[in-house]
Design an enzyme around this catalytic site. Structure first.
Site, PDB file in Angstrom:
ATOM      1  N   GLU A 166     143.133  52.282 -65.922  1.00 60.75           N
ATOM      2  CA  GLU A 166     143.128  53.318 -64.878  1.00 60.75           C
ATOM      3  C   GLU A 166     142.804  54.600 -65.614  1.00 60.75           C
ATOM      4  O   GLU A 166     143.614  55.097 -66.404  1.00 60.75           O
ATOM      5  CB  GLU A 166     144.513  53.383 -64.210  1.00 60.75           C
ATOM      6  CG  GLU A 166     144.634  54.523 -63.201  1.00 60.75           C
ATOM      7  CD  GLU A 166     146.081  54.729 -62.740  1.00 60.75           C
ATOM      8  OE1 GLU A 166     146.838  53.741 -62.600  1.00 60.75           O
ATOM      9  OE2 GLU A 166     146.456  55.894 -62.545  1.00 60.75           O
ATOM     10  N   ARG A 214     142.366  63.542 -64.815  1.00 59.34           N
ATOM     11  CA  ARG A 214     143.040  64.755 -65.293  1.00 59.34           C
ATOM     12  C   ARG A 214     142.144  65.486 -66.281  1.00 59.34           C
ATOM     13  O   ARG A 214     142.484  66.564 -66.760  1.00 59.34           O
ATOM     14  CB  ARG A 214     144.352  64.390 -65.999  1.00 59.34           C
ATOM     15  CG  ARG A 214     145.353  63.789 -65.051  1.00 59.34           C
ATOM     16  CD  ARG A 214     146.568  63.241 -65.758  1.00 59.34           C
ATOM     17  NE  ARG A 214     147.135  62.183 -64.966  1.00 59.34           N
ATOM     18  CZ  ARG A 214     148.209  61.475 -65.300  1.00 59.34           C
ATOM     19  NH1 ARG A 214     148.837  61.725 -66.434  1.00 59.34           N
ATOM     20  NH2 ARG A 214     148.645  60.523 -64.521  1.00 59.34           N
ATOM     21  N   THR A 269     145.018  59.389 -60.652  1.00 55.17           N
ATOM     22  CA  THR A 269     145.260  60.804 -60.357  1.00 55.17           C
ATOM     23  C   THR A 269     144.136  61.372 -59.479  1.00 55.17           C
ATOM     24  O   THR A 269     143.670  62.494 -59.682  1.00 55.17           O
ATOM     25  CB  THR A 269     145.419  61.653 -61.652  1.00 55.17           C
ATOM     26  OG1 THR A 269     146.122  60.882 -62.650  1.00 55.17           O
ATOM     27  CG2 THR A 269     146.233  62.907 -61.396  1.00 55.17           C
ATOM     28  N   LYS A 314     151.429  51.751 -55.227  1.00 54.46           N
ATOM     29  CA  LYS A 314     152.021  52.149 -56.502  1.00 54.46           C
ATOM     30  C   LYS A 314     153.463  52.590 -56.199  1.00 54.46           C
ATOM     31  O   LYS A 314     153.739  53.110 -55.110  1.00 54.46           O
ATOM     32  CB  LYS A 314     151.185  53.317 -57.044  1.00 54.46           C
ATOM     33  CG  LYS A 314     151.713  53.985 -58.292  1.00 54.46           C
ATOM     34  CD  LYS A 314     150.644  54.938 -58.838  1.00 54.46           C
ATOM     35  CE  LYS A 314     151.214  55.869 -59.886  1.00 54.46           C
ATOM     36  NZ  LYS A 314     150.190  56.597 -60.632  1.00 54.46           N
TER      37      LYS A 314
HETATM   38  C1  3PG Z   1     151.101  58.676 -65.323  1.00 53.86           C
HETATM   39  O1  3PG Z   1     150.857  59.420 -66.299  1.00 53.86           O
HETATM   40  O2  3PG Z   1     150.397  58.521 -64.323  1.00 53.86           O
HETATM   41  C2  3PG Z   1     152.336  57.930 -65.341  1.00 53.86           C
HETATM   42  O3  3PG Z   1     153.381  58.831 -65.252  1.00 53.86           O
HETATM   43  C3  3PG Z   1     152.452  57.103 -66.568  1.00 53.86           C
HETATM   44  O4  3PG Z   1     153.756  57.123 -66.965  1.00 53.86           O
HETATM   45  P1  3PG Z   1     154.184  56.708 -68.426  1.00 53.86           P
HETATM   46  O5  3PG Z   1     153.561  57.686 -69.370  1.00 53.86           O
HETATM   47  O6  3PG Z   1     155.687  56.812 -68.375  1.00 53.86           O
HETATM   48  O7  3PG Z   1     153.714  55.302 -68.634  1.00 53.86           O
END
Ligand code: 3PG
Length: 212
Positions: A41, A45, A69, A129
């Site tokens: 994924e 960002r 995101t 999700k």
């Molecule tokens: C993200 O960054 O979308 C999630 O919060 C991933 O979380 P993690 O860094 O705890 O795996």
């Protein structure tokens, strides 16, 4: 079942990646494939997200690559144009969900309450999700939500790591989990792709162990 959803279930763990430089996209994809997690994924960002997805899909067509995101219709358009096979968002924006579904690809919006799930069901979704997973109650909360919503499957993300992933994957209503622990931004920035491959392999071995 949708073929992308099937691929996500089969892989079991979706590495959530932040790519700052598109030159890192291919070594990262290679490390994930070699490690046994042919999935990513790629989060919107950074401005490199769309080109990273395009490069990965061209070089590793067997990989299941989605966009994360995703907050705006413009990002949906960019993600789809770059070859994203699925779209993930941190929350549930009905306008974005509808827009993605019109494009004909799976959408996994973030949910963490019964009301969020009912909104998702109303929009025709049965896979969501669960975000942010650990701060929102983790596995006990998912089990509590899964009880009334008998058709819903969850992709928990947020706070999942090598210590607790086994427990999540053992619950059958979890389609797959998302996480950054094998692709930490620092590992990518320092180009430690061997380390990423090793962490991916360790994670993939747990999927095999738990799900066969
Ligand atoms: C993200 O960054 O979308 C999630 O919060 C991933 O979380 P993690 O860094 O705890 O795996």
């Amino acid at each position: 079942m949708n073929e992308v959803i099937e691929k996500l279930k089969k892989t079991g763990i979706v590495p959530v990646v932040v790519i700052e430089n598109e030159e890192d996209a291919l070594p990262l994809a290679r490390a994930l494939c070699n490690g046994g997690l042919p999935c990513a994924e790629v989060t919107f960002r950074t401005s490199a997200a769309a080109s990273a997805i395009r490069l990965i899909k061209e070089a590793y067509p067997q990989m299941c690559v989605g966009a994360g995101t995703v907050l705006t219709k413009q990002q949906v358009d960019e993600a789809v144009a770059s070859g994203s096979e699925f779209i993930v968002s941190p929350g549930l924006n009905p306008n974005i969900v509808t827009y993605v579904l019109e494009k004909g690809i799976p959408m996994l919006p973030g949910t963490c309450t019964p009301s969020d799930i009912e909104r998702a069901l109303e929009l025709g979704l049965t896979q969501v999700k669960f975000f942010p997973a650990e701060p929102s109650g983790g596995l006990p909360m998912i089990k509590a939500l899964a009880a009334p919503y008998v058709d819903v499957e969850f992709m928990p993300t947020g706070g999942i790591n090598i210590q607790n992933v086994r427990e999540y994957l053992s619950y059958k209503r979890i389609m797959c989990v998302g996480g950054t622990w094998m692709v930490k931004p620092q590992l990518i920035q320092e180009k430690r792709f061997d380390e990423i491959e090793k962490l991916a392999r360790e994670a993939a071995d747990i999927v095999k162990e738990v799900r066969g």
